[in-house]
Each structure stands twice: as structure tokens, then as C-alpha cells.
Design a protein around this motif. Structure first.
Motif, PDB file in Angstrom:
ATOM      1  N   CYS A 237       0.811  -1.229   0.000  1.00 56.53           N
ATOM      2  CA  CYS A 237       0.000   0.000   0.000  1.00 56.53           C
ATOM      3  C   CYS A 237       0.839   1.271   0.000  1.00 56.53           C
ATOM      4  O   CYS A 237       0.307   2.373   0.208  1.00 56.53           O
ATOM      5  CB  CYS A 237      -0.967  -0.006   1.183  1.00 56.53           C
ATOM      6  SG  CYS A 237      -2.321  -1.191   0.987  1.00 56.53           S
ATOM      7  N   LYS A 242      -3.966   2.841  -6.194  1.00 55.56           N
ATOM      8  CA  LYS A 242      -4.486   4.107  -6.712  1.00 55.56           C
ATOM      9  C   LYS A 242      -4.400   5.216  -5.671  1.00 55.56           C
ATOM     10  O   LYS A 242      -4.507   4.978  -4.477  1.00 55.56           O
ATOM     11  CB  LYS A 242      -5.933   3.928  -7.167  1.00 55.56           C
ATOM     12  CG  LYS A 242      -6.082   2.957  -8.330  1.00 55.56           C
ATOM     13  CD  LYS A 242      -7.528   2.867  -8.804  1.00 55.56           C
ATOM     14  CE  LYS A 242      -7.646   1.936 -10.011  1.00 55.56           C
ATOM     15  NZ  LYS A 242      -9.051   1.839 -10.497  1.00 55.56           N
ATOM     16  N   ARG A 243      -4.242   6.445  -6.184  1.00 55.81           N
ATOM     17  CA  ARG A 243      -4.200   7.644  -5.349  1.00 55.81           C
ATOM     18  C   ARG A 243      -5.238   8.638  -5.854  1.00 55.81           C
ATOM     19  O   ARG A 243      -5.367   8.837  -7.058  1.00 55.81           O
ATOM     20  CB  ARG A 243      -2.804   8.284  -5.401  1.00 55.81           C
ATOM     21  CG  ARG A 243      -1.721   7.444  -4.757  1.00 55.81           C
ATOM     22  CD  ARG A 243      -0.328   8.030  -4.986  1.00 55.81           C
ATOM     23  NE  ARG A 243      -0.237   9.423  -4.616  1.00 55.81           N
ATOM     24  CZ  ARG A 243      -0.017   9.853  -3.359  1.00 55.81           C
ATOM     25  NH1 ARG A 243       0.128   8.972  -2.382  1.00 55.81           N
ATOM     26  NH2 ARG A 243       0.059  11.140  -3.087  1.00 55.81           N
ATOM     27  N   GLN A 250       3.547   8.465  -0.175  1.00 54.74           N
ATOM     28  CA  GLN A 250       3.231   7.755  -1.413  1.00 54.74           C
ATOM     29  C   GLN A 250       2.252   6.604  -1.173  1.00 54.74           C
ATOM     30  O   GLN A 250       2.301   5.571  -1.843  1.00 54.74           O
ATOM     31  CB  GLN A 250       4.522   7.234  -2.052  1.00 54.74           C
ATOM     32  CG  GLN A 250       5.501   8.353  -2.398  1.00 54.74           C
ATOM     33  CD  GLN A 250       6.750   7.862  -3.094  1.00 54.74           C
ATOM     34  OE1 GLN A 250       6.687   7.128  -4.079  1.00 54.74           O
ATOM     35  NE2 GLN A 250       7.910   8.256  -2.579  1.00 54.74           N
ATOM     36  N   THR A 252      -1.209   4.318  -1.077  1.00 50.73           N
ATOM     37  CA  THR A 252      -2.154   3.959  -2.132  1.00 50.73           C
ATOM     38  C   THR A 252      -3.340   3.189  -1.554  1.00 50.73           C
ATOM     39  O   THR A 252      -3.286   2.691  -0.432  1.00 50.73           O
ATOM     40  CB  THR A 252      -1.483   3.076  -3.201  1.00 50.73           C
ATOM     41  OG1 THR A 252      -1.055   1.846  -2.592  1.00 50.73           O
ATOM     42  CG2 THR A 252      -0.300   3.766  -3.855  1.00 50.73           C
ATOM     43  N   ASN A 253      -4.402   3.104  -2.353  1.00 49.50           N
ATOM     44  CA  ASN A 253      -5.549   2.250  -2.058  1.00 49.50           C
ATOM     45  C   ASN A 253      -5.460   0.980  -2.897  1.00 49.50           C
ATOM     46  O   ASN A 253      -5.142   1.044  -4.085  1.00 49.50           O
ATOM     47  CB  ASN A 253      -6.870   2.943  -2.397  1.00 49.50           C
ATOM     48  CG  ASN A 253      -7.169   4.118  -1.487  1.00 49.50           C
ATOM     49  OD1 ASN A 253      -6.849   4.097  -0.309  1.00 49.50           O
ATOM     50  ND2 ASN A 253      -7.808   5.143  -2.035  1.00 49.50           N
ATOM     51  N   HIS A 268      -4.548   4.865   1.371  1.00 51.99           N
ATOM     52  CA  HIS A 268      -4.344   6.244   0.904  1.00 51.99           C
ATOM     53  C   HIS A 268      -5.440   7.155   1.456  1.00 51.99           C
ATOM     54  O   HIS A 268      -5.154   8.284   1.891  1.00 51.99           O
ATOM     55  CB  HIS A 268      -4.340   6.261  -0.629  1.00 51.99           C
ATOM     56  CG  HIS A 268      -4.236   7.623  -1.212  1.00 51.99           C
ATOM     57  ND1 HIS A 268      -3.170   8.463  -0.965  1.00 51.99           N
ATOM     58  CD2 HIS A 268      -5.078   8.311  -2.048  1.00 51.99           C
ATOM     59  CE1 HIS A 268      -3.346   9.602  -1.622  1.00 51.99           C
ATOM     60  NE2 HIS A 268      -4.495   9.528  -2.273  1.00 51.99           N
ATOM     61  N   THR A 325      -2.250   5.872 -10.642  1.00 53.69           N
ATOM     62  CA  THR A 325      -2.143   4.472 -10.266  1.00 53.69           C
ATOM     63  C   THR A 325      -0.671   4.110 -10.247  1.00 53.69           C
ATOM     64  O   THR A 325       0.060   4.410 -11.193  1.00 53.69           O
ATOM     65  CB  THR A 325      -2.893   3.573 -11.267  1.00 53.69           C
ATOM     66  OG1 THR A 325      -4.264   3.944 -11.291  1.00 53.69           O
ATOM     67  CG2 THR A 325      -2.767   2.113 -10.859  1.00 53.69           C
ATOM     68  N   ARG A 326      -0.232   3.485  -9.163  1.00 53.72           N
ATOM     69  CA  ARG A 326       1.164   3.051  -9.067  1.00 53.72           C
ATOM     70  C   ARG A 326       1.242   1.536  -9.230  1.00 53.72           C
ATOM     71  O   ARG A 326       0.339   0.826  -8.802  1.00 53.72           O
ATOM     72  CB  ARG A 326       1.752   3.461  -7.708  1.00 53.72           C
ATOM     73  CG  ARG A 326       1.782   4.959  -7.452  1.00 53.72           C
ATOM     74  CD  ARG A 326       2.533   5.256  -6.169  1.00 53.72           C
ATOM     75  NE  ARG A 326       3.940   4.888  -6.314  1.00 53.72           N
ATOM     76  CZ  ARG A 326       4.732   4.632  -5.284  1.00 53.72           C
ATOM     77  NH1 ARG A 326       4.258   4.635  -4.045  1.00 53.72           N
ATOM     78  NH2 ARG A 326       6.003   4.324  -5.483  1.00 53.72           N
TER      79      ARG A 326
END
Length: 327
Positions: A237, A242-243, A250, A252-253, A268, A325-326
Motif C-alpha cells: 500500500c 491508486k491515489r 506515497q 495507495t488504495n 491512501h 495508479t502506481r
């Protein structure tokens, strides 16, 4: 270990000097290594043993029930108790509920409640910057750095690390008699969490094998699974997902993880609104931890539940073109 750490902080902080936020102590590192072996490495070995035994002996419905119940209790103890209640104070609860959530969270073997709170508050303070104890984003560029960062954030950071000053990061808990009482008996709750499924398995089956499989499923495998879910917040995470908000870290979800880790993977969202009891921030997002808080509220055991308004959420949202999106 909190009592030892507090003593070391007092010895390293003269009354006329600034208070240290963290301490690097070989003495504390020794305790951290022991804890790492007992409650991080050993559950992984236990999980392997559970699979091996299951290939020889039939997995019973009781084994699965013991796993599910102990997973639920210890997981909610971490998500609702350690994280949302004690660390971020997103709601208020009765002394009985606070004690039970602290005990169940302790059974996960992830550290005493005061230590856990101090480390997590420092994580939010430093978020993917120097000083963040388990950021996966400080290990260099490229895939090599990505893999090294993942391993560090998910597992190896616990082997030895700087210890956040609990008197700085968790003074509220040090004044809470209920939590101090729970914290001082941390190892008792871990043993109890392993003993309960063992005894139930043995008594129900009237066999030593039933006791063993109860220990393996309700104890070792359960602890391993809960750990992997919570550890994924430190690693996955902050690496993939996604952010939608502007944050200094940094985070994320990862939506698909949320049913398995009590809604924690709306990570996130949580970093954008750390004071919110709801991590999903919407009724249609799966967030079992928040649902449990709502149940406690209905039962009169939780109140002052904090949730951001729609306007507050909209003000923090990035324009769609900037949402990412990472990796």
C-alpha cells in the motif's frame, strides 16, 4: 519493552535539553531481534507446518472455525483497537471495549499497544521520508530498489530499528490506566491467544492431535495470516494501487485487499484523513473495521465517531487528470 524504553529515554534526555524523538540502542535492538524471531519468523514456520500436517491429517471444521474466530478477534484488535482507536483516536469507547480491543490486538503478536501506537504515529509524521521506519520507497530506483524496499517494509525492518519515544508519541496512552495495564501483560495475551485454540481443539477432539491442529490453525497460521495482511499496508500500500488525494507520502488504495484486512487497504484514504474512523469514506466500499465500530455504537459501546464531510473530502481530492495508479 515500553518500560525499558521509557527508562532509556529518561537516561538519554537531560531535563534541560530537548526531548529525543527516537533512540538507537543495542539493548533495545536485542529485544527487537528476539521478538522478530518469536513472533514474525516462528509464525511463518508454523504456517508451513500447518500445511504439512494438513497433507497428512484431515482438516476439521473445528480447525477452520478456530482459525476464523481467532483471525477475526486479533485482526479487529489491530484494525479497530490499535489503529483506529488508540493511534488515531477516531472514536471513543468504553473501558471494557478498550481493554478487550487491546488484548485481542496483542494476540496478533505485532508489539505492545503503546509501542505500536508510537511507531505508527511516527510513520504518519515522516511518511515515506527519512525517519519512516518501514517505508518501501527509500531503497533506491528501479526494480532492484523496488524489491529491496518491499522486503524491508514487509518484513526485515522489524529485525532492528530506531525506537520512537513513547513519552513523545503516545503520552495519552501512558496516562490511560486501562491501556497501561493491557500493555504490561502483552506476552500474557500472546500466550493466551495460542493457548485458547489449543485447549479447545484438545478438549473437543479428546486427542493430542486435535490440540496440535488447534494450535496450528488457531494460533500459528492465524497469526501468520493476520501479520501478512497488516504488513501489506507497509509494503504494497505504498508501492502499488491508486491515489486520489494530495498527501506528502506515497500511500495507495488497493480495493481488492479490503475484505481480507478489515478495510485497512483503503490506506491512501486513511493517510489523507487519518482522523476518520471510516477508511473507505463511502458506504459502498468494503470496510469491516468501520462496520464493527458502527456495531459498537449501536450497542452503546462507542461514540464520537469521526468521519470527514463530503465537502472536506472534495476539497482534498486531486483533479481526475492528476489522480494516479502506481507503479
Amino acid at each position: 519493552m515500553d518500560d525499558v524504553a521509557c527508562q532509556l529515554f529518561s537516561e538519554n534526555n537531560p531535563t534541560d535539553g530537548p526531548r529525543k524523538k527516537v533512540i538507537d540502542s543495542p539493548y533495545l535492538n536485542k529485544f527487537q531481534r528476539i521478538h522478530f524471531i518469536l513472533f514474525d519468523v516462528a509464525p511463518a514456520i508454523g504456517a508451513v507446518a500447518t500445511v504439512v500436517v494438513s497433507l497428512t491429517y484431515k482438516v476439521t471444521s473445528l480447525d477452520l472455525v478456530l482459525f476464523a474466530v481467532m483471525w477475526l478477534f486479533s485482526g479487529l484488535g489491530i484494525s479497530v483497537g490499535y489503529h483506529r482507536l488508540f493511534t488515531h483516536r477516531t472514536f471513543q469507547a468504553s473501558p471494557t471495549v478498550r481493554a478487550l480491543l487491546g488484548i485481542f490486538g496483542s494476540m496478533a503478536g505485532q508489539g505492545g499497544v503503546i509501542s505500536w501506537t508510537a511507531m505508527h504515529r511516527r510513520h504518519h509524521e515522516c511518511g515515506d521520508q527519512e525517519g519512516d521506519l518501514h517505508s518501501p520507497n527509500l531503497s533506491g530506483p528501479g526494480w532492484k530498489g523496488w524489491i529491496k524496499g518491499f522486503v524491508h517494509a514487509h518484513f526485515t525492518w522489524m529485525y532492528a530499528h530506531s525506537y520512537p519515544n513513547v513519552s513523545h508519541y503516545a503520552p495519552d496512552l501512558l496516562k490511560d490506566r486501562v491501556i497501561v495495564w493491557v500493555n504490561r501483560r502483552y506476552y500474557t495475551w500472546i500466550v493466551l491467544g495460542l493457548l485458547i485454540p489449543t485447549v479447545i481443539g484438545g478438549l473437543y477432539s479428546q486427542t493430542w492431535m486435535g490440540a496440535l491442529t488447534g494450535f496450528l490453525w488457531g494460533g500459528a497460521m492465524r497469526m501468520f495470516v493476520v501479520e501478512q495482511g497488516i504488513f501489506s499496508l507497509n509494503s504494497l500500500c505504498h508501492l502499488i494501487g491508486k491515489r486520489r488525494f494530495k498527501t506528502h507520502d506515497q500511500s495507495t488504495n488497493i480495493a481488492w485487499l479490503s475484505p481480507f484486512i478489515f478495510g485497512e487497504s483503503w490506506h491512501h484514504n486513511h493517510h489523507a484523513f487519518p482522523g476518520s474512523a471510516s477508511f473507505g469514506l463511502a458506504w459502498y466500499r468494503i470496510d469491516p473495521g468501520y462496520w464493527f465500530i458502527c456495531l459498537l455504537s449501536v450497542l452503546g459501546q462507542a461514540w464520537d465517531i469521526k468521519i470527514p464531510t463530503r465537502e472536506q473530502i472534495q476539497r482534498r481530492e486531486l483533479p481526475k487528470a492528476q489522480a494516479s495508479t502506481r507503479p
